[in-house]
Structures are given as C-alpha cells and as structure tokens.
Design a protein around this motif. Structure first.
Motif, PDB file in Angstrom:
ATOM      1  N   PHE A 356      48.185  36.906  30.347  1.00  0.00           N
ATOM      2  CA  PHE A 356      47.511  38.858  30.486  1.00  0.00           C
ATOM      3  C   PHE A 356      46.979  39.288  29.759  1.00  0.00           C
ATOM      4  O   PHE A 356      47.588  39.688  28.191  1.00  0.00           O
ATOM      5  CB  PHE A 356      48.283  38.792  31.016  1.00  0.00           C
ATOM      6  N   VAL A 357      45.421  39.327  29.338  1.00  0.00           N
ATOM      7  CA  VAL A 357      44.706  40.362  27.992  1.00  0.00           C
ATOM      8  C   VAL A 357      43.697  41.430  28.055  1.00  0.00           C
ATOM      9  O   VAL A 357      43.354  41.087  29.490  1.00  0.00           O
ATOM     10  CB  VAL A 357      43.676  38.640  28.054  1.00  0.00           C
ATOM     11  N   ALA A 358      44.324  42.119  27.648  1.00  0.00           N
ATOM     12  CA  ALA A 358      43.402  43.400  27.714  1.00  0.00           C
ATOM     13  C   ALA A 358      42.018  43.289  26.645  1.00  0.00           C
ATOM     14  O   ALA A 358      43.162  42.747  25.560  1.00  0.00           O
ATOM     15  CB  ALA A 358      44.298  44.530  27.791  1.00  0.00           C
ATOM     16  N   LEU A 359      41.065  44.002  27.056  1.00  0.00           N
ATOM     17  CA  LEU A 359      39.742  43.736  26.065  1.00  0.00           C
ATOM     18  C   LEU A 359      40.191  44.861  24.931  1.00  0.00           C
ATOM     19  O   LEU A 359      40.054  44.093  23.994  1.00  0.00           O
ATOM     20  CB  LEU A 359      38.621  43.851  27.065  1.00  0.00           C
ATOM     21  N   ASN A 360      41.026  45.975  25.717  1.00  0.00           N
ATOM     22  CA  ASN A 360      41.285  47.523  24.613  1.00  0.00           C
ATOM     23  C   ASN A 360      42.576  47.438  24.819  1.00  0.00           C
ATOM     24  O   ASN A 360      43.275  46.973  25.267  1.00  0.00           O
ATOM     25  CB  ASN A 360      40.472  48.304  25.523  1.00  0.00           C
ATOM     26  N   ASP A 367      42.510  42.541  31.381  1.00  0.00           N
ATOM     27  CA  ASP A 367      40.879  42.887  32.403  1.00  0.00           C
ATOM     28  C   ASP A 367      41.022  40.997  32.681  1.00  0.00           C
ATOM     29  O   ASP A 367      40.121  41.002  33.519  1.00  0.00           O
ATOM     30  CB  ASP A 367      40.551  42.929  31.080  1.00  0.00           C
ATOM     31  N   TYR A 368      41.476  40.302  32.112  1.00  0.00           N
ATOM     32  CA  TYR A 368      41.357  38.149  32.692  1.00  0.00           C
ATOM     33  C   TYR A 368      42.877  38.072  32.527  1.00  0.00           C
ATOM     34  O   TYR A 368      43.508  38.551  31.506  1.00  0.00           O
ATOM     35  CB  TYR A 368      40.160  37.659  31.953  1.00  0.00           C
ATOM     36  N   GLN A 369      43.341  37.154  32.778  1.00  0.00           N
ATOM     37  CA  GLN A 369      44.017  36.321  32.915  1.00  0.00           C
ATOM     38  C   GLN A 369      43.558  34.810  32.532  1.00  0.00           C
ATOM     39  O   GLN A 369      42.940  34.598  33.033  1.00  0.00           O
ATOM     40  CB  GLN A 369      44.673  36.068  34.908  1.00  0.00           C
ATOM     41  N   VAL A 370      44.165  33.958  32.183  1.00  0.00           N
ATOM     42  CA  VAL A 370      44.362  32.867  31.502  1.00  0.00           C
ATOM     43  C   VAL A 370      45.298  31.958  31.741  1.00  0.00           C
ATOM     44  O   VAL A 370      46.647  31.915  32.186  1.00  0.00           O
ATOM     45  CB  VAL A 370      44.336  32.464  29.973  1.00  0.00           C
ATOM     46  N   THR A 371      44.802  30.429  32.683  1.00  0.00           N
ATOM     47  CA  THR A 371      45.723  29.719  33.489  1.00  0.00           C
ATOM     48  C   THR A 371      45.060  28.344  32.842  1.00  0.00           C
ATOM     49  O   THR A 371      44.240  27.463  32.922  1.00  0.00           O
ATOM     50  CB  THR A 371      45.636  29.120  34.526  1.00  0.00           C
ATOM     51  N   LEU A 416      39.798  39.875  36.609  1.00  0.00           N
ATOM     52  CA  LEU A 416      41.284  40.338  37.578  1.00  0.00           C
ATOM     53  C   LEU A 416      40.676  41.493  38.705  1.00  0.00           C
ATOM     54  O   LEU A 416      40.963  41.260  39.206  1.00  0.00           O
ATOM     55  CB  LEU A 416      42.240  40.903  36.566  1.00  0.00           C
ATOM     56  N   HIS A 417      39.811  42.430  37.670  1.00  0.00           N
ATOM     57  CA  HIS A 417      39.527  43.378  38.273  1.00  0.00           C
ATOM     58  C   HIS A 417      38.163  43.956  38.395  1.00  0.00           C
ATOM     59  O   HIS A 417      37.346  44.891  38.232  1.00  0.00           O
ATOM     60  CB  HIS A 417      39.721  44.623  37.682  1.00  0.00           C
ATOM     61  N   PRO A 418      37.241  43.166  39.977  1.00  0.00           N
ATOM     62  CA  PRO A 418      36.250  42.991  39.573  1.00  0.00           C
ATOM     63  C   PRO A 418      35.433  44.325  40.389  1.00  0.00           C
ATOM     64  O   PRO A 418      36.301  45.157  41.106  1.00  0.00           O
ATOM     65  CB  PRO A 418      35.444  41.401  40.081  1.00  0.00           C
ATOM     66  N   LYS A 419      34.225  44.916  39.820  1.00  0.00           N
ATOM     67  CA  LYS A 419      33.651  46.144  40.297  1.00  0.00           C
ATOM     68  C   LYS A 419      33.349  45.451  41.387  1.00  0.00           C
ATOM     69  O   LYS A 419      32.575  46.193  42.598  1.00  0.00           O
ATOM     70  CB  LYS A 419      32.318  46.837  39.607  1.00  0.00           C
ATOM     71  N   THR A 450      31.022  42.345  32.019  1.00  0.00           N
ATOM     72  CA  THR A 450      32.603  41.868  31.380  1.00  0.00           C
ATOM     73  C   THR A 450      33.211  40.315  31.499  1.00  0.00           C
ATOM     74  O   THR A 450      34.119  40.380  30.271  1.00  0.00           O
ATOM     75  CB  THR A 450      33.447  42.944  32.798  1.00  0.00           C
ATOM     76  N   LEU A 451      33.220  39.758  32.094  1.00  0.00           N
ATOM     77  CA  LEU A 451      33.626  38.028  31.853  1.00  0.00           C
ATOM     78  C   LEU A 451      33.260  37.763  30.673  1.00  0.00           C
ATOM     79  O   LEU A 451      33.690  36.753  29.773  1.00  0.00           O
ATOM     80  CB  LEU A 451      33.019  37.631  33.769  1.00  0.00           C
ATOM     81  N   ALA A 452      31.607  38.107  30.538  1.00  0.00           N
ATOM     82  CA  ALA A 452      31.102  37.580  29.275  1.00  0.00           C
ATOM     83  C   ALA A 452      32.097  37.576  27.919  1.00  0.00           C
ATOM     84  O   ALA A 452      32.307  36.602  27.375  1.00  0.00           O
ATOM     85  CB  ALA A 452      30.043  37.808  28.419  1.00  0.00           C
ATOM     86  N   ASN A 453      32.282  38.611  28.329  1.00  0.00           N
ATOM     87  CA  ASN A 453      33.383  39.821  26.995  1.00  0.00           C
ATOM     88  C   ASN A 453      34.915  38.968  27.078  1.00  0.00           C
ATOM     89  O   ASN A 453      35.074  38.545  26.150  1.00  0.00           O
ATOM     90  CB  ASN A 453      33.261  40.842  27.205  1.00  0.00           C
ATOM     91  N   CYS A 454      35.478  38.499  28.328  1.00  0.00           N
ATOM     92  CA  CYS A 454      36.429  38.068  27.778  1.00  0.00           C
ATOM     93  C   CYS A 454      36.460  36.720  28.071  1.00  0.00           C
ATOM     94  O   CYS A 454      37.181  35.251  27.067  1.00  0.00           O
ATOM     95  CB  CYS A 454      37.089  37.499  30.203  1.00  0.00           C
TER      96      CYS A 454
END
Length: 570
Positions: A356-360, A367-371, A416-419, A450-454
């Motif tokens: 589980f990773v935060a970009l900030n 912001d995103y999860q990795v499996t 994880l948190h889509p707008k 956001t997803l591209a940044n993730c």
C-alpha cells in the motif's frame, strides 16, 4: 464434503407462502451470513435469510483449488455497459463482474485477502456526517469477528488490534524461499516493510493476510453459518430470488416478494425489519424495483413511487487495476523453487506480496495497492488470469503468454480512491432483468493522471539491485490503442491506464450512508421505515483495499444497531 452436509441440515425447515418472521434478510453473502448469525443469538427472534444461489461447491471450500477455479464458481454473470472512454483492451468492450451467487456470496469466490483498509478511510466517513464510523469505533467490530492465527503479529506491538476467538479465521503465510529478496527490493526503493499490513502502520509492503483457517476458505457461510447451523430460529431459503420489498400505506417495510426454487412467486412477512444485503449491484436494483429511488427514472420504468431517493444507484465506485510484468532470467525468482502450487492446495496457491503506497510520502493513507506474484518460467497463471479473470483481448493475452518463457514478476496496480463515479439503473420493471451497470471509469479525468503516476512510482522497483541482477525487463503488452507512443513514457502510461483498466470486483457506494445519502448512520433507509441496508453499497467512499473484511465489519456493527433499536442492550 462435511461442510456441505453441515449446511444442508439448516434448510430442512419449510418456508410457506405468507409465513412471518421477525427479520427477513435479503442476500446470504458476506454481510447476510453475519447478520443471520448475530440476530439469531436472540433466541426468541426468528430470522429468514434469502439467498439466490445454492451451497458453495467443494471447490469453493479449498483454499488452493478455489483460486484456480474462481471464475468458474457460481456468480451473477454481470456485464457492464460499454464505456466509450475505457475498457478498450477488454475482449468484449465491457467488464465481466465476478459477484458470487451462492451462500457466502463473493466471500465464497474471492481471493480471500483480509484487508481492513486504512484508518483514514473511516475517519473520513465520520467527518462527512456518519457518527460512530471513525476508526476507533469500527476497530471494535473488526476485532469482534477476527480469529487471527499468527503468533508473530499477536506478540507484536500491533497485537492489541487483533483477536483470536472471532468466527472469521485469518492466516498469514510466510514464503521464506527468497521472498526476503523481493521485499528488500521494495525497501531499497523507499518503502517500509511491515509484518502486519493491518497494523498501526498501514503504508508499506509485506505478506498479506487471508481468510483461510486450517486449509479451508473462511467464507461467511463457513465461518458464520456452519457453527450455528442447529439454531432453531434460523431459516434459509436457497435458490430463491427476492423480487421486491413490500410496503404498507405508511411506508413500513412489511415483507418480501420472492421467486422460489421451483419458480413460484411467494410472499414472506417481517414483523420487525427487512434487511437488504444483496450487494452494491442488486441492493439498489431491488430498492428501485420496490419504488425507492430517483423519481424520474422510476416513472420512466412504470414503477409506483414509494419515496423519491435520488442517490439510489448513484455514487458507484470500484477499484480499477492494470497489470505490469517484469521479466527475470530463467530461475531468477528463486523464491519459487521450493514451492509447488499443486502440492499446497490447503494454502493460497501462489507466492504473494502486497503493498500500500502513498505518492505523497507525508500522507497517511495509500493512493494505490500492489498485489504481486513471482511466477516461474512456464507458469500458466499469467495467461489464465488474463483470459479467464480479467478478460483482456487476445493480443494482450498472447503477449503475456509469450513472456512466460521467462520468470515473471506479475503485479496488479490498483487505484484505491477513484474520483470517477458510475451508476446502477433499471433496464426495466421486470425483476428478472439484469440492471444496467455503468462503472464510469475515468469519467473524472484526474484518475488518468493519478493512475499513470502510480505506475511510474511502482516501477522504481525495477531499478533496484535484485531486479538489475536478474536483468529484469518491463514487458510490452502490445496495447494497440497506445501504438505510436514512446513505450513507458508518461504519455504512454496515461493511455495504458485507460485502455487496460479492469475491475478488482469491488463495486461499492450505490446506497451511500450519509445525511444526504440513501441510508442514515444506523443504516436505516431514508424516507421509509423498518428497512435497512447492510452491505458494501452503504460505503460513502471506497476503503483502501479489498472490501470483504470491511463488509463483515459493517454487518457486525449493524447487528448491534438492530439489537439496540429493538431493546437488546447487552
């Protein structure tokens, strides 16, 4: 077959047309089974649970086999509408949503991850007007259901966050053979390594926890219904589909119209409450069929209005994901050498890391999860996941199959948190018709960036010592909608995010909780009486990760609401 025999003994109680119960629960999934268990603790309450599907199969019970056969297990076979923005690399231009249709619901066919989410998820629910849903309050209910089988976690500083004697068995597997090398790579790229992904710290990488106990999938049917199968006040109707909720002239929910297993339309009555636990797709559909929903839409479908509730079916959120594959030299992933999936069918059958990773990096929620899965040369899993689970098109799946000539580190990157929000609407006023499901992926363009940044943030791991030593290369999946762009550029990842987006099968939010939502903070439906909704549809915003554990928590908390509101204060 002991489980199936144990569950069969419940349903020998005959349910007749016009029979009355104290509570009628619509849906025998993750939430419904918890409710059935907790409400029948009150011995003079009678409880009927209506389930559209049948018993979970033997394959569903096995921790290993069920993962291999998950797409073939009984499900609702929902398909979304075609989305002009995304799904471009889906084989049929839409998304096949795997929603369990059996006792236990999606807990009987999911990947069994036990993820509570982040503390900030629930604090946000509280801030927007839902009293009592902050992290400290909901933690009580996570602990209530949990039976954790991990002494390392229990003896750690996060041990106080867990419980050992709840109904829901939870296990963490430690894959020792080289797994530390993978985790060290994430540490080298700046991430914390956590023993407990459900601990005080919730940003980092580690081994996931699973709803598995003694080699058996802990579906809500296994964990919450099997132990109480002999309660005389519990009734279960299988293979019976709720068609609409019945109201009297004062907008009291008084019963449910059902099509039973022989196709006969019958009615059952509820003395105290009807509880809707049919999930984020079926719950809003049933509300609208029953006359609770957006007035203009119900008028168009010729449905008598009980209460104009504009938010019913709105606010549809889902965790969208994309795959990323890194190759390694043959035998590069030594982690796999001593692990043979087919000899470990009492466990999750593949080595698995989660992050589980935060970009900030100052942010406390991810912001995103990795499996991520390290697959050895020749593994069929990558292709099976492509063709049978996420259903990308043949060109993408062929590129994935070709890459399996080498070891593959296969990761799913989850926003994880889509707008973006979608919507559920009725196709017609016929209860037998599937609803119209518009996931609304990337309807808010901010999700693309956001997803591209993730993706770019995750791929930093490919520059670590271990991945350089095995000569790792990022696999080009030949995404035709991104042809002509520089591979792995930011522009490419924006295109890739939209074209390759698939569902993690976590629809939520379509009967959202809140002062201006569909239900109040005790999950009572606004505008009518004696009707609650208890499932993922009440989530006002998505939780940070897989949603089965939060749904079970919601049902545990709702059970206490119901007991208190009917005079049970113990």
């Amino acid at each position: 077959m002991q489980l199936l025999q144990g569950l069969q003994s419940i349903v020998k109680k005959f349910v007749s047309d016009g029979q009355t119960f104290d509570f009628v629960i619509i849906g025998g999934g993750s939430a419904g089974c918890v409710l059935a268990n907790r409400l029948t603790e009150i011995h003079n309450w009678t409880v009927l649970m209506i389930e559209a599907g049948d018993y979970p199969s033997y394959a569903s019970e096995s921790a290993g086999i069920s993962v291999l056969t998950s797409p073939a297990l009984s499900n609702w076979d929902f398909y979304t509408t075609e989305n002009k923005i995304s799904h471009k690399e889906q084989k049929h231009g839409d998304v096949h949503l795997l929603e369990g249709k059996m006792l236990g619901g999606s807990s009987s066919n999911n990947y069994m991850y036990y993820v509570r989410g982040n503390a900030e998820d629930y604090n946000e629910w509280s801030r927007i007007g839902n009293k009592g849903w902050d992290w400290q309050n909901v933690l009580t209910y996570f602990k209530k259901s949990e039976g954790l089988r991990d002494t390392t976690i229990l003896d750690s500083n996060s041990g106080s966050l867990h419980n050992t004697d709840g109904y829901l068995g939870v296990t963490r597997y430690i894959w020792d053979d080289g797994a530390s090398q993978m985790l060290e790579s994430f540490a080298e790229s700046g991430h914390k390594i956590l023993d407990d992904l459900n601990g005080h710290e919730q940003i980092g990488y580690g081994f996931p926890q699973f709803t598995i106990d003694s080699g058996i999938r802990q579906s809500s049917a296994v964990s919450f219904i099997k132990p109480i199968k002999d309660r005389q006040n519990l009734y279960i109707l299988r293979k019976s589909v709720a068609r609409r909720i019945l109201f009297d002239d004062e907008n009291n929910a008084i019963g449910v119209e059902i099509k039973n297993d022989i196709g006969k339309i019958i009615r059952v009555n509820a003395n105290k409450e009807v509880i809707l636990s049919a999930g984020s797709i079926k719950s809003p559909q049933l509300l609208m069929l029953s006359g609770v929903g957006p007035k203009n839409h119900l008028d168009e479908r010729g449905i008598h209005i009980i209460y104009d509730s504009p938010e019913v079916g709105a606010n549809l959120q889902d965790h969208k994901l994309v795959p990323l594959l890194l190759t390694g030299e043959k035998s590069g992933f030594s982690i796999f050498k001593n692990f043979k999936a087919l000899n470990n069918l009492d466990k999750f059958p593949e080595i698995n890391l989660m992050g589980f990773v935060a970009l900030n990096k100052n942010q406390t929620y991810p912001d995103y999860q990795v499996t991520a899965f390290p697959f050895s040369t020749g593994s069929l899993y990558t292709t099976l996941m492509c063709t049978e689970v996420f259903k990308w098109n043949d060109e993408v799946c062929m590129a994935i199959a070709d890459s399996s000539a080498q070891d593959i580190f296969y990761a799913l990157i989850v926003l994880l948190h889509p707008k973006s929000k979608g919507v559920i609407r009725l196709k017609s006023n016929n209860a037998d018709d599937q609803p119209i499901i518009d996931l609304g992926y990337f309807s808010n363009a901010a999700d693309i960036e956001t997803l591209a940044n993730c993706i770019e943030d995750y791929l930093k791991v490919s520059n670590t010592t271990y991945f350089r030593n095995i000569k790792s290369i990022l696999v080009d999946l030949n995404v035709k909608h991104c042809e002509g762009m520089t591979f792995a550029s930011h522009e490419y990842w924006r295109c890739y995010s939209v074209a390759m987006a698939a569902s993690q099968f976590h629809p939520a939010g379509t009967c959202a909780m809140g002062p201006n939502g569909v239900v109040d903070d005790r999950l009572r439906v606004h505008g009518v009486n004696r009707l609650r909704i208890v499932d993922a549809s009440i989530m006002p915003t998505m939780t940070s990760g897989n949603i089965n554990a939060p749904v079970i928590m919601i049902a545990e908390k709702a059970s206490d609401f119901i007991k208190f509101d009917h005079g049970i204060t113990e």
